[in-house]
Design a protein around this motif. Structure first.
Motif, short mmCIF file in Angstrom:
data_model
loop_
_atom_site.label_atom_id
_atom_site.label_comp_id
_atom_site.label_asym_id
_atom_site.label_seq_id
_atom_site.Cartn_x
_atom_site.Cartn_y
_atom_site.Cartn_z
N LEU A 32 0.84 -1.19 0.00
CA LEU A 32 0.00 0.00 0.00
C LEU A 32 0.87 1.25 0.00
O LEU A 32 0.54 2.25 -0.64
N ARG A 33 2.00 1.20 0.67
CA ARG A 33 2.92 2.34 0.69
C ARG A 33 3.44 2.64 -0.71
O ARG A 33 3.53 3.80 -1.12
N GLN A 34 3.76 1.59 -1.45
CA GLN A 34 4.24 1.79 -2.82
C GLN A 34 3.13 2.30 -3.72
O GLN A 34 3.35 3.21 -4.54
N LEU A 35 1.95 1.74 -3.60
CA LEU A 35 0.84 2.15 -4.46
C LEU A 35 0.43 3.60 -4.22
O LEU A 35 0.01 4.30 -5.14
N SER A 36 0.54 4.03 -2.97
CA SER A 36 0.04 5.37 -2.62
C SER A 36 1.14 6.43 -2.61
O SER A 36 0.88 7.57 -2.23
N ALA A 37 2.35 6.06 -3.03
CA ALA A 37 3.50 6.98 -2.91
C ALA A 37 3.26 8.31 -3.63
O ALA A 37 3.69 9.37 -3.16
N ASP A 38 2.55 8.26 -4.77
CA ASP A 38 2.33 9.50 -5.53
C ASP A 38 0.93 10.05 -5.31
O ASP A 38 0.50 10.95 -6.03
N GLY A 39 0.23 9.52 -4.31
CA GLY A 39 -1.12 10.00 -4.04
C GLY A 39 -2.12 9.66 -5.12
O GLY A 39 -3.14 10.33 -5.26
N TYR A 40 -1.82 8.61 -5.90
CA TYR A 40 -2.70 8.14 -6.98
C TYR A 40 -2.92 9.22 -8.03
O TYR A 40 -3.99 9.32 -8.64
N THR A 41 -1.88 10.03 -8.27
CA THR A 41 -2.01 11.08 -9.28
C THR A 41 -2.19 10.49 -10.68
O THR A 41 -2.72 11.17 -11.56
N SER A 42 -1.78 9.26 -10.88
CA SER A 42 -1.94 8.64 -12.20
C SER A 42 -3.40 8.44 -12.56
O SER A 42 -3.73 8.18 -13.72
N THR A 43 -4.30 8.54 -11.57
CA THR A 43 -5.72 8.35 -11.84
C THR A 43 -6.53 9.63 -11.64
O THR A 43 -7.77 9.59 -11.68
N GLU A 44 -5.86 10.75 -11.45
CA GLU A 44 -6.60 11.97 -11.08
C GLU A 44 -7.41 12.54 -12.24
O GLU A 44 -8.29 13.39 -12.01
N ASP A 45 -7.15 12.10 -13.47
CA ASP A 45 -7.94 12.58 -14.60
C ASP A 45 -9.19 11.75 -14.85
O ASP A 45 -9.97 12.05 -15.76
#
Length: 261
Positions: free
Chosen positions: A182-195
């Motif tokens: 979960l730490r790795q998945l959330s490292a960027d705050g899920y910006t890859s899905t923000e669109d």
């Protein structure tokens, strides 16, 4: 519940599940069952629907419930058929109850748990940030949202990033069977899905949202008047995905996202 001869999902709903990452099932269980579940949860909180002056916290959590109304809500014919259609026929374990229950109250206080996230599904570390998800979705066949009360736009409906499961599938692929924490998945705050477009999980009591395990979602503050009761349990698989069996829609979505079909 409507007296439909066919109680399952339509072909279009299954296709939408693959592309969007979720499907809304109306009349998934009876409203009187939802009412009985709410009554039990009110008793567990020690609060009362008639004493709003005591609703001093934005959210109270109840872990799990296995009494008859919760088992009944989770195992209706409509839902069991949908489980078969999305996770694969007889590839899931019948739920023995529901949980967890984030009960949200009208409040001006921030809830403190409203960040975007993916639900991880396996691990043994006391640090939950070290729990994992892998590209095969080990340990979880579906993420589910059971609406035990009516949930309108102001009643803290769960926010869903439509189609985000495909991005997460691609991000999990390089990690293989071991998966990502979960730490790795959330490292960027899920910006890859923000669109992604955001859908709100609204509906009347008895509605269920069946979601892909990789769907990015988030809570939000309650701006309405009546407490919101939902359950957010997993549907557990019977075992690892079997490559000898036809792929389920859960698997098809992963395979399409990763360019494997």
């Amino acid at each position: 519940m409507p007296n439909n001869k066919y109680i399952g999902l339509t072909a279009r709903q299954v296709r939408n599940f693959i592309s969007d990452g979720f499907v809304k099932v109306d009349h998934a269980f009876e409203t009187d069952v939802a009412k009985t579940c709410r009554d039990e949860l009110w008793a567990d909180t020690g609060l009362s629907p008639d004493r709003p002056e005591d609703w001093t916290h934005p959210v109270i959590r109840v872990t799990s419930k296995s009494s008859p109304p919760f088992v009944k809500a989770a195992n209706t014919p409509r839902l069991c058929e949908a489980y078969n259609q999305l996770a694969g026929v007889d590839r899931w374990l019948a739920p023995k109850g529901l949980g967890t229950f984030p009960i949200r109250f009208p409040s001006s206080q921030p809830p403190g748990d409203d960040g975007w996230h993916v639900d991880v599904s396996f691990g043994d570390s006391p640090d939950f940030m070290e729990w994992r998800a892998n590209v095969k979705s080990r340990g979880r066949a579906l993420l589910m949202l059971f609406l035990l009360s009516d949930v309108g736009l102001e009643d803290a409906p769960t926010r869903i990033r439509k189609g985000s499961h495909t991005t997460i599938a691609r991000e999990l692929l390089p990690y293989g069977d071991g998966g990502a924490t979960l730490r790795q998945l959330s490292a960027d705050g899920y910006t890859s899905t923000e669109d992604c477009d955001v859908e709100l999980a609204t509906g009347v009591a008895g509605t269920v949202y069946l979601c892909h395990p990789f769907l990015v979602h988030a809570a939000q503050a309650h701006m309405g008047k009546e407490p919101r009761f939902i359950a957010q349990p997993p549907l557990f698989p019977k075992g690892e995905f079997d490559p000898a069996l036809p792929p389920s829609p859960v698997q098809i979505a992963i395979r399409q996202a990763c360019g494997l079909v």
